[in-house]
Design a protein around this motif. Structure first.
Motif, short mmCIF file in Angstrom:
data_model
loop_
_atom_site.label_atom_id
_atom_site.label_comp_id
_atom_site.label_asym_id
_atom_site.label_seq_id
_atom_site.Cartn_x
_atom_site.Cartn_y
_atom_site.Cartn_z
N LEU A 56 0.58 -1.26 0.13
CA LEU A 56 0.31 0.22 0.48
C LEU A 56 0.96 0.61 -0.05
O LEU A 56 1.94 1.94 0.36
CB LEU A 56 -1.08 0.02 1.63
CG LEU A 56 -1.65 1.37 1.08
CD1 LEU A 56 -3.35 0.51 0.14
CD2 LEU A 56 -3.09 0.92 2.30
N LYS A 57 0.59 1.97 -1.08
CA LYS A 57 1.44 3.08 -1.13
C LYS A 57 0.76 4.27 -0.56
O LYS A 57 -0.11 3.90 -0.15
CB LYS A 57 1.43 3.58 -3.16
CG LYS A 57 2.40 2.56 -3.06
CD LYS A 57 3.74 3.16 -4.57
CE LYS A 57 4.22 1.92 -4.78
NZ LYS A 57 5.66 1.53 -4.48
N SER A 58 2.04 5.33 -0.12
CA SER A 58 1.50 6.66 0.65
C SER A 58 0.25 7.19 -0.61
O SER A 58 -0.10 7.79 0.83
CB SER A 58 1.92 7.13 1.62
OG SER A 58 3.54 7.45 0.19
N LYS A 59 0.15 7.19 -1.50
CA LYS A 59 -0.20 8.05 -2.21
C LYS A 59 -1.98 6.77 -2.28
O LYS A 59 -2.03 7.66 -3.15
CB LYS A 59 -0.10 8.77 -3.53
CG LYS A 59 1.29 9.39 -3.33
CD LYS A 59 1.00 10.84 -3.26
CE LYS A 59 2.16 11.72 -2.43
NZ LYS A 59 1.44 12.30 -0.90
N ILE B 81 -11.99 -5.59 -3.98
CA ILE B 81 -10.60 -5.05 -3.26
C ILE B 81 -10.39 -3.97 -4.65
O ILE B 81 -10.11 -4.78 -5.29
CB ILE B 81 -9.57 -6.35 -2.75
CG1 ILE B 81 -10.26 -7.27 -1.98
CG2 ILE B 81 -8.78 -4.63 -2.24
CD1 ILE B 81 -9.36 -7.84 -0.82
N ASN B 82 -10.32 -2.56 -4.17
CA ASN B 82 -10.64 -1.80 -5.74
C ASN B 82 -8.99 -1.15 -4.91
O ASN B 82 -9.55 -0.16 -3.65
CB ASN B 82 -11.14 -1.04 -5.19
CG ASN B 82 -12.32 -1.33 -6.59
OD1 ASN B 82 -12.03 -2.56 -7.71
ND2 ASN B 82 -13.41 -2.00 -5.96
N LYS B 83 -8.08 -1.00 -5.77
CA LYS B 83 -7.88 0.23 -5.72
C LYS B 83 -7.54 1.61 -6.34
O LYS B 83 -7.70 1.37 -6.83
CB LYS B 83 -6.00 -0.50 -5.66
CG LYS B 83 -4.58 -0.20 -4.75
CD LYS B 83 -3.91 -1.63 -6.43
CE LYS B 83 -2.61 -1.34 -4.60
NZ LYS B 83 -1.01 -2.05 -5.05
N LEU C 29 -6.78 1.48 -0.43
CA LEU C 29 -7.21 0.43 -0.61
C LEU C 29 -9.11 0.57 -0.37
O LEU C 29 -9.53 0.70 1.11
CB LEU C 29 -7.16 -0.91 -0.17
CG LEU C 29 -5.70 -2.14 -0.61
CD1 LEU C 29 -5.89 -3.35 0.38
CD2 LEU C 29 -5.52 -2.09 -1.88
N LYS C 30 -9.95 -0.21 -1.47
CA LYS C 30 -11.16 0.09 -0.88
C LYS C 30 -11.58 -1.94 -0.90
O LYS C 30 -11.50 -2.29 -1.63
CB LYS C 30 -11.99 0.56 -1.57
CG LYS C 30 -13.31 0.80 -2.11
CD LYS C 30 -14.00 2.50 -2.31
CE LYS C 30 -15.80 2.66 -1.58
NZ LYS C 30 -16.66 1.81 -1.69
N ILE D 126 -8.92 1.82 3.35
CA ILE D 126 -8.31 1.91 4.46
C ILE D 126 -6.60 3.03 3.94
O ILE D 126 -6.77 2.28 2.55
CB ILE D 126 -7.77 0.22 5.52
CG1 ILE D 126 -6.38 0.01 5.57
CG2 ILE D 126 -7.43 -0.35 3.92
CD1 ILE D 126 -6.01 -0.67 6.69
N GLY D 127 -5.95 3.26 4.91
CA GLY D 127 -5.23 4.26 4.02
C GLY D 127 -3.87 3.80 4.80
O GLY D 127 -4.29 4.23 5.83
N ALA D 128 -2.49 4.52 4.12
CA ALA D 128 -1.95 4.38 4.66
C ALA D 128 -0.70 5.42 4.76
O ALA D 128 -0.71 6.25 3.76
CB ALA D 128 -0.70 3.12 4.82
N GLU D 129 0.34 5.87 6.20
CA GLU D 129 1.11 7.04 6.05
C GLU D 129 1.78 7.03 4.78
O GLU D 129 2.53 7.44 4.30
CB GLU D 129 1.32 7.69 6.95
CG GLU D 129 2.02 8.59 7.49
CD GLU D 129 2.54 8.99 8.47
OE1 GLU D 129 1.92 10.96 8.88
OE2 GLU D 129 3.06 8.75 9.22
N SER D 130 2.81 5.88 5.44
CA SER D 130 3.89 5.75 4.20
C SER D 130 3.66 4.04 3.88
O SER D 130 2.77 3.30 3.72
CB SER D 130 5.89 5.93 4.94
OG SER D 130 5.10 4.99 6.50
#
Ligand SMILES: Nc1nc2c(ncn2[C@@H]2O[C@H](COP(=O)(O)OP(=O)(O)OP(=O)(O)O)[C@@H](O)[C@H]2O)c(=O)[nH]1
Ligand SMILES: [Mg+2]
Length: 300
Positions: A212-215, A243-245, A218-219, A225-229
């Motif tokens: 999971l890239k910081s930009k 699952i969708n990016k 994921l749905k 869900i998003g991650a800082e880094s």
């Protein structure tokens, strides 16, 4: 004379179509609700509202060995709490073992669950599709009065049908069994109700690993869900889960700190194992964090 539905245990009546237990003819074995569930997979809304405390009190009064059923995706503090409220001699049964991914070492999984949830009782795996794994259960059932319990949709009635050749109504809808049902020395119970939806996986779970890239976020169905880094994580959800990016929107707040080798449990759905430390955003508070129950047993 009181007659009960063989499918769900509710008392049958032929007087009021809008009340519990209606059947057009009292000679029938099934209520209309079970008939529709069995033959058309349709659920009608007239059903008993279950109360978890009432069910637990009744289970505790039965003086039977308790088989508490839970599947691999739904083990969390809330569901384990039901298990802990039971006073009788009991077993923790991980049901639907056929859905557990191949790479997971089962002894390690059991040890991790015992450690994480402080379970001292024996943990047994079983599945309606894997008869040879049910030997231990068969031995317990042969010589004891037993009661099956657990949250809705864990396969209690399916397993009883399999072990006793019975025909209790089963379905992938919630709240199928309505009352306690006795078949010789075996008792089926209505499932405990949770305030979230319980997914019913159809096949063996294929874990999916994402960077999971910081930009990006994921749905996962309705969950975001998003991650800082940059974060490496593996998803353990039913294969039908969408699952969708997507690209990240800017104003997320990264609120949840998760360490490498911890799981983020999404109640009713499954869990995400993190392979890097992460600070994440989640659009839901329906989660728990734990030490990963799949530990280092799953290699990416
Ligand atoms: N993959 C798999 N699915 C199962 C297994 N056992 C049951 N199921 C499925 O799980 C769903 C729920 O089964 P039920 O037996 O109705 O569950 P229950 O625990 O009695 O549910 P309630 O009566 O609502 O408390 C159904 O779609 C079953 O086909 C199993 O061993 N493996
Ligand atoms: Mg049932």
């Amino acid at each position: 004379m009181i007659k009960k539905c063989l499918g769900c245990g509710i008392v049958l009546q032929d007087k009021d179509v809008n009340s519990l237990g209606y059947t057009p003819k009292i000679e029938n074995d099934l209520c209309q609700r079970c008939f529709k569930l069995k033959h058309y997979g349709e659920k009608i809304d007239i059903e008993k509202k279950q109360n978890n405390n009432t069910i637990i009190n009744k289970i505790n009064k039965e003086k039977a060995i308790v088989l508490y059923l839970i599947d691999f995706l739904n083990i969390n503090k809330e569901t384990v709490a039901f298990f802990k409220e039971i006073n009788s001699f009991k077993y923790f049964i991980i049901t639907k073992s056929d859905i557990i991914p191949r790479n997971i070492k089962l002894e390690k999984l059991i040890a991790n669950i015992k450690r994480e949830y402080l379970i001292e009782e024996e943990i047994i795996l079983c599945s309606i599709y894997d008869a040879k794994n049910n030997n231990k259960l068969k031995n317990i059932i042969e010589s004891n009065k037993v009661i099956f319990c657990g949250i809705t949709n864990m396969g209690k009635s399916s397993l009883i049908n399999k072990l006793t050749n019975s025909d209790i109504t089963i379905s992938n809808k919630e709240n199928t069994t309505q009352e306690f049902i006795k078949i010789k020395n075996i008792i089926d119970t209505p499932g405990f109700i949770c305030d979230y939806k319980i997914m019913v996986p159809k096949s063996k779970i294929l874990p999916k690993t994402y960077q999971l890239k910081s930009k990006y976020y994921l749905k996962i169905d309705d969950l975001v869900i998003g991650a800082e880094s940059d974060t490496l994580m593996t998803l353990y959800f039913a294969n039908e889960t969408k699952i969708n990016k997507r690209k990240k929107i800017d104003n997320y707040k990264y609120l949840i700190k998760i360490n490498k080798n911890q799981d983020l449990v999404i109640k009713g759905m499954g869990f995400i194992k993190f392979s890097t430390d992460a600070l994440i955003y989640l659009n839901s508070d329906n989660y728990e964090i734990r030490n990963s129950i799949v530990g280092d047993s799953y290699e990416n």
